[in-house]
Design a protein around this motif. Sequence first.
Motif, PDB file in Angstrom:
ATOM      1  N   ARG A  17       2.556 -50.871  -7.541  1.00 20.32           N
ATOM      2  CA  ARG A  17       3.515 -51.734  -8.252  1.00 20.32           C
ATOM      3  C   ARG A  17       3.594 -53.151  -7.664  1.00 20.32           C
ATOM      4  N   PRO A  18       2.474 -53.871  -7.626  1.00 18.87           N
ATOM      5  CA  PRO A  18       2.539 -55.243  -7.095  1.00 18.87           C
ATOM      6  C   PRO A  18       3.297 -56.153  -8.060  1.00 18.87           C
ATOM      7  N   GLU A  19       4.096 -57.040  -7.484  1.00 22.46           N
ATOM      8  CA  GLU A  19       4.817 -58.010  -8.307  1.00 22.46           C
ATOM      9  C   GLU A  19       5.087 -59.261  -7.492  1.00 22.46           C
ATOM     10  N   LEU A  20       5.199 -60.376  -8.196  1.00 21.57           N
ATOM     11  CA  LEU A  20       5.588 -61.641  -7.592  1.00 21.57           C
ATOM     12  C   LEU A  20       7.073 -61.818  -7.844  1.00 21.57           C
ATOM     13  N   VAL A  21       7.827 -62.075  -6.773  1.00 22.48           N
ATOM     14  CA  VAL A  21       9.276 -62.247  -6.878  1.00 22.48           C
ATOM     15  C   VAL A  21       9.627 -63.622  -6.327  1.00 22.48           C
ATOM     16  N   ALA A  28      18.683 -64.497  -3.884  1.00 20.71           N
ATOM     17  CA  ALA A  28      18.878 -64.077  -5.280  1.00 20.71           C
ATOM     18  C   ALA A  28      17.574 -64.231  -6.051  1.00 20.71           C
ATOM     19  N   ARG A  29      17.212 -63.196  -6.798  1.00 19.98           N
ATOM     20  CA  ARG A  29      15.986 -63.220  -7.600  1.00 19.98           C
ATOM     21  C   ARG A  29      16.160 -64.096  -8.837  1.00 19.98           C
ATOM     22  N   ALA A  30      15.164 -64.942  -9.089  1.00 26.90           N
ATOM     23  CA  ALA A  30      15.191 -65.789 -10.276  1.00 26.90           C
ATOM     24  C   ALA A  30      14.032 -65.458 -11.213  1.00 26.90           C
ATOM     25  N   PHE A  31      13.006 -64.770 -10.694  1.00 32.37           N
ATOM     26  CA  PHE A  31      11.792 -64.542 -11.462  1.00 32.37           C
ATOM     27  C   PHE A  31      11.083 -63.332 -10.883  1.00 32.37           C
ATOM     28  N   VAL A  32      10.650 -62.416 -11.749  1.00 34.15           N
ATOM     29  CA  VAL A  32       9.838 -61.273 -11.319  1.00 34.15           C
ATOM     30  C   VAL A  32       8.678 -61.144 -12.297  1.00 34.15           C
ATOM     31  N   GLN A  33       7.457 -61.115 -11.775  1.00 37.49           N
ATOM     32  CA  GLN A  33       6.259 -60.995 -12.610  1.00 37.49           C
ATOM     33  C   GLN A  33       5.395 -59.850 -12.094  1.00 37.49           C
ATOM     34  N   PRO A  34       5.240 -58.777 -12.870  1.00 40.92           N
ATOM     35  CA  PRO A  34       4.319 -57.706 -12.454  1.00 40.92           C
ATOM     36  C   PRO A  34       2.893 -58.256 -12.340  1.00 40.92           C
ATOM     37  N   LEU A  35       2.133 -57.745 -11.382  1.00 41.78           N
ATOM     38  CA  LEU A  35       0.764 -58.168 -11.148  1.00 41.78           C
ATOM     39  C   LEU A  35      -0.165 -56.967 -11.261  1.00 41.78           C
ATOM     40  N   LEU A  58       5.233 -61.702  -2.474  1.00 44.34           N
ATOM     41  CA  LEU A  58       4.441 -60.621  -3.018  1.00 44.34           C
ATOM     42  C   LEU A  58       5.108 -59.318  -2.597  1.00 44.34           C
ATOM     43  N   HIS A  59       5.568 -58.540  -3.563  1.00 46.37           N
ATOM     44  CA  HIS A  59       6.165 -57.242  -3.271  1.00 46.37           C
ATOM     45  C   HIS A  59       5.169 -56.150  -3.635  1.00 46.37           C
ATOM     46  N   ILE A  60       4.980 -55.206  -2.742  1.00 45.14           N
ATOM     47  CA  ILE A  60       4.129 -54.045  -2.974  1.00 45.14           C
ATOM     48  C   ILE A  60       4.999 -52.809  -2.792  1.00 45.14           C
ATOM     49  N   GLY A  61       5.107 -51.996  -3.830  1.00 42.91           N
ATOM     50  CA  GLY A  61       5.948 -50.802  -3.752  1.00 42.91           C
ATOM     51  C   GLY A  61       7.406 -51.141  -3.501  1.00 42.91           C
TER      52      GLY A  61
END
Length: 75
Positions: A17-21, A28-35, A58-61
Amino acid sequence: AGEEVMISLDVAADALRPELVLVNSLGARAFVQPLVGGLSRTTVVTRDLSPGVWMAQLHIGGKPGATRRLVVSGR
């Protein structure tokens, strides 16, 4: 940064589940994009962000890893 910024990340092909946060200085999160695995590129539109320092993570898992700093200036 201008109105948008392109971010390139080297994501392992088997990453969970990689994503850019994009988070502000308070976390505070403003944007999350799955990669997808492999080299990923995504565009972040900055024109609607408040001026200041933002972190592209870069978030992984669900856990943060590599971080890049973005500075958004006032208009």
